[in-house]
Each structure stands twice: as C-alpha cells, then as structure tokens.
Design a protein around this motif. Structure first.
Motif, PDB file in Angstrom:
ATOM      1  N   PRO A   1       0.838  -1.197   0.000  1.00 43.21           N
ATOM      2  CA  PRO A   1       0.000   0.000   0.000  1.00 43.21           C
ATOM      3  C   PRO A   1       0.879   1.256   0.000  1.00 43.21           C
ATOM      4  CG  PRO A   1      -0.806  -1.585   1.603  1.00 43.21           C
ATOM      5  CD  PRO A   1       0.535  -2.084   1.134  1.00 43.21           C
ATOM      6  N   PHE A   2       0.425   2.282  -0.710  1.00 44.67           N
ATOM      7  CA  PHE A   2       1.192   3.509  -0.908  1.00 44.67           C
ATOM      8  C   PHE A   2       1.044   4.414   0.315  1.00 44.67           C
ATOM      9  CE2 PHE A   2       1.529   7.688  -3.368  1.00 44.67           C
ATOM     10  CZ  PHE A   2       2.910   7.668  -3.357  1.00 44.67           C
ATOM     11  N   THR A   3       1.947   4.249   1.266  1.00 44.64           N
ATOM     12  CA  THR A   3       1.871   4.976   2.535  1.00 44.64           C
ATOM     13  C   THR A   3       1.877   6.484   2.322  1.00 44.64           C
ATOM     14  OG1 THR A   3       2.977   3.165   3.669  1.00 44.64           O
ATOM     15  CG2 THR A   3       2.966   5.282   4.795  1.00 44.64           C
ATOM     16  N   HIS A   4       2.694   6.958   1.383  1.00 43.73           N
ATOM     17  CA  HIS A   4       2.800   8.392   1.111  1.00 43.73           C
ATOM     18  C   HIS A   4       1.435   8.998   0.766  1.00 43.73           C
ATOM     19  CE1 HIS A   4       4.689  12.145  -0.172  1.00 43.73           C
ATOM     20  NE2 HIS A   4       3.988  12.075  -1.299  1.00 43.73           N
ATOM     21  N   GLY A   5       0.570   8.203   0.128  1.00 46.20           N
ATOM     22  CA  GLY A   5      -0.754   8.685  -0.251  1.00 46.20           C
ATOM     23  C   GLY A   5      -1.861   8.250   0.691  1.00 46.20           C
ATOM     24  N   GLY A   6      -1.504   7.582   1.808  1.00 45.80           N
ATOM     25  CA  GLY A   6      -2.501   7.159   2.779  1.00 45.80           C
ATOM     26  C   GLY A   6      -3.201   5.859   2.452  1.00 45.80           C
ATOM     27  N   GLU A   7      -2.722   5.134   1.445  1.00 44.40           N
ATOM     28  CA  GLU A   7      -3.392   3.890   1.056  1.00 44.40           C
ATOM     29  C   GLU A   7      -3.365   2.865   2.183  1.00 44.40           C
ATOM     30  OE1 GLU A   7      -3.491   0.749  -2.738  1.00 44.40           O
ATOM     31  OE2 GLU A   7      -1.662   1.895  -2.323  1.00 44.40           O
ATOM     32  N   HIS A   8      -2.304   2.885   2.984  1.00 49.72           N
ATOM     33  CA  HIS A   8      -2.178   1.905   4.076  1.00 49.72           C
ATOM     34  C   HIS A   8      -3.268   2.070   5.124  1.00 49.72           C
ATOM     35  CE1 HIS A   8      -0.386   5.501   5.681  1.00 49.72           C
ATOM     36  NE2 HIS A   8      -0.240   4.954   6.869  1.00 49.72           N
ATOM     37  N   GLU A   9      -3.908   3.229   5.171  1.00 50.71           N
ATOM     38  CA  GLU A   9      -4.980   3.474   6.138  1.00 50.71           C
ATOM     39  C   GLU A   9      -6.336   3.009   5.612  1.00 50.71           C
ATOM     40  OE1 GLU A   9      -4.771   7.651   6.810  1.00 50.71           O
ATOM     41  OE2 GLU A   9      -2.935   7.536   8.026  1.00 50.71           O
ATOM     42  N   ARG A  10      -6.459   2.835   4.306  1.00 49.16           N
ATOM     43  CA  ARG A  10      -7.745   2.503   3.691  1.00 49.16           C
ATOM     44  C   ARG A  10      -7.775   1.143   3.014  1.00 49.16           C
ATOM     45  NH1 ARG A  10     -11.118   5.943   6.185  1.00 49.16           N
ATOM     46  NH2 ARG A  10     -10.466   8.118   5.934  1.00 49.16           N
ATOM     47  N   PHE A  11      -6.573   0.563   2.793  1.00 46.49           N
ATOM     48  CA  PHE A  11      -6.481  -0.710   2.089  1.00 46.49           C
ATOM     49  C   PHE A  11      -5.580  -1.664   2.846  1.00 46.49           C
ATOM     50  CE2 PHE A  11      -7.942   2.062  -1.222  1.00 46.49           C
ATOM     51  CZ  PHE A  11      -8.644   1.263  -2.118  1.00 46.49           C
ATOM     52  N   ARG A  12      -5.833  -2.949   2.699  1.00 48.06           N
ATOM     53  CA  ARG A  12      -5.018  -3.980   3.294  1.00 48.06           C
ATOM     54  C   ARG A  12      -3.937  -4.433   2.316  1.00 48.06           C
ATOM     55  NH1 ARG A  12      -8.944  -8.612   4.961  1.00 48.06           N
ATOM     56  NH2 ARG A  12      -7.161  -9.245   6.237  1.00 48.06           N
ATOM     57  N   ALA A  13      -2.846  -4.950   2.847  1.00 49.28           N
ATOM     58  CA  ALA A  13      -1.764  -5.465   2.016  1.00 49.28           C
ATOM     59  C   ALA A  13      -1.998  -6.935   1.691  1.00 49.28           C
ATOM     60  CB  ALA A  13      -0.431  -5.298   2.730  1.00 49.28           C
ATOM     61  N   GLY A  14      -1.588  -7.342   0.508  1.00 54.02           N
ATOM     62  CA  GLY A  14      -1.670  -8.743   0.125  1.00 54.02           C
ATOM     63  C   GLY A  14      -0.555  -9.568   0.731  1.00 54.02           C
TER      64      GLY A  14
END
Length: 259
Positions: free
Chosen positions: A106-119
């Motif tokens: 997930p793209f931490t810089h864009g906040g993806e880690h807060e809204r999406f789970r990692a595979g």
C-alpha cells in the motif's frame, strides 16, 4: 489500454472502457490490461470498496467473454476476512477463469495503508505458454518481489495510477525490472487528472527482456500493442546468463572493534 478515469463513477467508466476493450480486441490483442483502480480512480473515500467478484470484476469477466480475450486491471475488493478492501488485480479469461493478486505494498505516502489492506505475496498465472506475474503501481519500487518471481515469469504486468510528478521513476523502473529479470514488462498507467487533483502522464509501455522499448505511449488515451514470446525470454536468459548467476545473499554486520 491507456485511459482516463471518471472519479468514483463505476457506471461511467464501464461505459467509456467497453468500446476501448473492443477496439483493442479488434486490433489483435489477446490480453488487454487496464489501469489500477480502473473503475473508481485511486480513491481513499471510506466505503469505496466492493465485494470480491463485484461490479468491477464482473465487467472484466463480461468483456473477456464478449471478445474472447484476457482482461485485467485493479479494483478495491473487500474479502470475507476483513472490513478493509484490498487493491486487487483481477485477471479474467474468456472461459470464465478469474485470477487475483492483491497489491503487496500500500502507498503509505498517499494514505493507502490506512484505507487498504496489504496482500500476502506474488501470484503467477500461466496463460498458454506464458507465465504472467501481475503487480500494482507502488509494487514497482520493490525489486525484491520481482526477483522472487523472476525464474517463473515471462511477463510482468504492472497496472498503475502513477503521478506525472514522478514519471521519470515510472519509466526508469519499468526498464530496470525488465533488464534485471530478463522478462517482458507491460506497464499500463492512466492519463488525466484524478478527483484529488493528481495529474497522470500515461507513459505506458511494453519493454523487451533486454530493456528495449517495444511500444510506448504519450499522455493521451491510446492503445499500446506488442507481441510477447516465452521463447524469446528463454533465449535471452540462455544468451546472457545474468539471472542464472543471481545468488541469495545474507548481510553480515561488520565486527565491532574491541576496546
């Protein structure tokens, strides 16, 4: 298939993309790659996820069946094991077969880690005589996962919403992954301006295992077409045995001086 995306409007995107898939099939494509989050844009809006096998995956399967081709792209899918979606690469075949890869990074810089789970790990699919390993956007920065899959991969697919501000990174890394793994790399990036104001320059391309650019695109909606051949991968690896010479290394910390 390099395309723009209507922000958070699945129905509008399906209507726009269907004729483009048809055009790709008419041009001779046997596998059609769409962008990352092709049906919604790279949205962090809570609730943007859809059930696994939901409307976006159904669209891919319908297009694959209608045109007798493989169709892939990523979409936000919620699995049964948790509330947050995965950024899920779905690859649908003309016979109804569906494969999934879940974005590892997930793209931490864009906040993806807060809204999406990692595979959990790479996935390699065999289609005909081609071994295909898909990745999603930010995964491109992590060479180790490409290396992990290299010996069983002829073609890497990289679908993206890569911003224009870092377009040099996108183009350089696509070529680097092809050269270091001696495999084809197919990079599909969107064009246009996202709902959050991010600009995308496209720069989609197909790269030969030696790093040669077989086909490239500028910043407009267009098709990027090239032939890929498993025999060419094998011949490249046999001629230049770089991949065979790769070794696993474990770093040993330097000894500290005694005092």
């Amino acid at each position: 298939m390099q395309h723009d995306i209507v922000w958070e409007d699945r129905a509008a995107n399906f209507a726009r993309l269907a004729p483009q898939v048809a055009r790709a099939a008419d041009a001779g494509a046997e596998l059609v790659l769409l962008s990352e989050t092709f049906s919604t844009g790279f949205s962090m809006t809570p609730g943007i996820g859809e059930p696994e096998g939901g409307p976006s995956a159904q669209f891919l399967a319908e297009q694959a069946a209608a045109h007798g081709v493989w169709v892939g792209g990523s979409c936000p899918e919620i699995a049964a094991d948790g509330p947050l979606p995965y950024n899920s690469f779905v690859l649908a075949g003309p016979d109804g077969t569906v494969h999934r890869y879940r974005k590892l990074h997930p793209f931490t810089h864009g906040g993806e880690h807060e809204r999406f789970r990692a595979g959990d790990g790479p996935v390699t699919v065999t289609i005909g005589d081609l071994r295909i390993t898909p990745f999603v956007c930010y995964d491109l920065r992590f060479a180790d996962v490409f290396w992990q899959a290299a010996r069983d991969t002829d073609v890497y697919l990289v679908t993206a919403n890569w911003p224009a501000a870092r377009r040099l990174h996108w183009t350089a890394l696509l070529q680097a992954r092809a050269i270091e793994n001696q495999a084809y790399v197919v990079g599909c990036n969107r064009v246009g301006v996202a709902g959050d104001g991010t600009e995308h320059a496209g720069d989609s391309r197909i790269v030969h295992p030696t790093g040669e650019l077989l086909a490239t695109a500028a910043g407009v909606e267009t098709l990027v077409l090239a032939d890929v051949d498993a025999a060419e991968v094998a011949a490249t690896r046999d001629r230049f045995r770089f991949l065979a010479d790769r070794r696993e290394h474990t770093a040993t910390p330097p000894a500290l001086p005694r005092s």
